[in-house]
Design a protein around this motif. Structure first.
Motif, PDB file in Angstrom:
ATOM      1  N   ILE A  35      35.909  36.092  53.640  1.00  0.00           N
ATOM      2  CA  ILE A  35      34.546  36.542  53.366  1.00  0.00           C
ATOM      3  C   ILE A  35      34.189  37.630  54.368  1.00  0.00           C
ATOM      4  N   ARG A  36      33.836  38.785  53.852  1.00  0.00           N
ATOM      5  CA  ARG A  36      33.346  39.874  54.701  1.00  0.00           C
ATOM      6  C   ARG A  36      31.926  40.187  54.264  1.00  0.00           C
ATOM      7  N   SER A  37      31.004  40.131  55.225  1.00  0.00           N
ATOM      8  CA  SER A  37      29.607  40.295  54.838  1.00  0.00           C
ATOM      9  C   SER A  37      28.888  41.208  55.808  1.00  0.00           C
ATOM     10  N   SER A  38      27.958  41.976  55.284  1.00  0.00           N
ATOM     11  CA  SER A  38      27.139  42.875  56.093  1.00  0.00           C
ATOM     12  C   SER A  38      25.774  42.961  55.415  1.00  0.00           C
ATOM     13  N   VAL A  54      35.354  39.706  44.859  1.00  0.00           N
ATOM     14  CA  VAL A  54      34.022  39.650  44.270  1.00  0.00           C
ATOM     15  C   VAL A  54      33.068  40.341  45.244  1.00  0.00           C
ATOM     16  N   GLU A  55      32.457  41.406  44.804  1.00  0.00           N
ATOM     17  CA  GLU A  55      31.601  42.208  45.691  1.00  0.00           C
ATOM     18  C   GLU A  55      30.179  42.234  45.155  1.00  0.00           C
ATOM     19  N   ASP A  56      29.230  41.945  46.044  1.00  0.00           N
ATOM     20  CA  ASP A  56      27.824  42.043  45.650  1.00  0.00           C
ATOM     21  C   ASP A  56      27.095  43.011  46.565  1.00  0.00           C
ATOM     22  N   GLN A  57      25.842  43.264  46.232  1.00  0.00           N
ATOM     23  CA  GLN A  57      25.015  44.174  47.021  1.00  0.00           C
ATOM     24  C   GLN A  57      23.843  43.434  47.648  1.00  0.00           C
ATOM     25  N   GLY A  58      24.023  42.149  47.844  1.00  0.00           N
ATOM     26  CA  GLY A  58      22.968  41.327  48.427  1.00  0.00           C
ATOM     27  C   GLY A  58      22.790  41.576  49.920  1.00  0.00           C
ATOM     28  N   PRO A  59      21.873  40.843  50.528  1.00  0.00           N
ATOM     29  CA  PRO A  59      21.541  41.082  51.946  1.00  0.00           C
ATOM     30  C   PRO A  59      22.597  40.596  52.928  1.00  0.00           C
ATOM     31  N   GLY A  60      23.593  39.862  52.455  1.00  0.00           N
ATOM     32  CA  GLY A  60      24.666  39.415  53.335  1.00  0.00           C
ATOM     33  C   GLY A  60      24.282  38.205  54.172  1.00  0.00           C
TER      34      GLY A  60
END
Lengths: 137, 143
Positions: free
Chosen positions: B124-127, B80-86
């Motif tokens: 979870i990978r977040s940036s 599940v991939e989003d374009q949020g601020p992470g």
């Protein structure tokens, strides 16, 4: 296979609803459909209006709910917090394994009594789930 | 041989049920996948997608969420991939035990723990450019 849902045409396929019944001094919220982020405002609004009308002893009947996730758990906690300020109580009814599993894994049953039927919830002693308004057990 | 199903939805709560429906239907294609495992997958994906939608709550415009379902012989992998601020998954605020009186003050905090419990693997990978959550559910529960 690649699917793309359109902003203009996408609609939730599972209807959400809450029917209310009054039994003795309890207000029973019969929830149906999916209790999630999408239906959260409607559930929260119903709880707020019920409490404002003096309903402080709530049974949340989840037997017609198809999906429950952490948002629904949070909503039930929120209802519990709201009625406790009036000395009230929330009881939950669930019988489907997939719903009961979420209730168990989140430990909700440790602070909100869970029953397998509305009859059982209403028949239990008046002290079950009742706590002081401060929230201290 | 793995097969891929991709779904792209607007980052709005009304589409949450579509994500659950498609992922559960894709997993059901494999007849040996038991219903309880599909239920685990359905709720775990709901948690990941809920977080993705909420990460877009303060943004304007038509952000979208990509849900990629990889159907293997003995597992389903969902990203599940989003374009949020992470966010920093290593520094999530600890949540009090549910029996603690103060726990009632917070309605949230159940999602990621529940997702990690239901899925056999959760990464979870977040940036600052977005977050990707990878969930793996095997035919038979592991661990």
């Amino acid at each position: 296979l690649r699917l793309s849902a359109s902003r203009d045409t996408g609609r939730s396929s599972v209807s959400f609803g809450i029917d209310v019944s009054h039994q003795a001094d309890w207000v029973v919220l019969h929830v149906s459909g999916e209790l999630d982020l999408s239906s959260a405002p409607a559930f929260r609004h119903r709880v707020v209006s019920t409490v404002a009308e003096g309903g402080h002893r709530l049974v949340v009947d989840l037997t017609a709910v198809d999906h429950l996730d952490s948002i629904g758990i949070g909503l039930i906690l929120g209802a519990q917090k709201r009625v406790r300020t009036h000395g009230g109580v929330v009881r939950v009814v669930a019988d489907a394994p997939r719903i009961c599993r979420v209730l168990e894994l989140t430990d909700l049953a440790r602070i909100v009594p869970v029953y397998s039927s509305v009859v059982a919830a209403l028949a239990d002693g008046p002290g079950a789930g009742v706590s002081t308004p401060s929230g201290a057990e | 041989m793995a097969e891929i199903v991709e779904l792209e939805i607007p980052a709005r709560p009304e589409y949450l049920s579509v994500a659950r429906l498609v992922v559960a239907a894709a997993a059901s294609i494999e007849p040996t996948f038991r219903d309880d495992r599909i239920d685990d997958l359905r709720v775990a994906v709901s948690e990941a997608t809920t977080n993705a939608i909420e990460s877009h709550a303060d943004l304007r415009g038509g952000q979208r969420i990509l849900i990629r379902c990889n159907l293997g012989d003995d597992r389903v992998e969902v990203e599940v991939e989003d374009q949020g601020p992470g966010f920093d998954p290593a520094h999530l605020e600890p949540v009090a035990d549910v029996s603690h009186p103060g726990r009632l003050e917070i309605e949230g905090g159940f999602g990621i723990p529940l997702m990690r419990t239901l899925a056999d693997e959760a990464e979870i990978r977040s940036s600052p450019g977005g977050t990707a959550v990878k969930l793996v559910v095997f035919q038979k529960r592991r661990g």
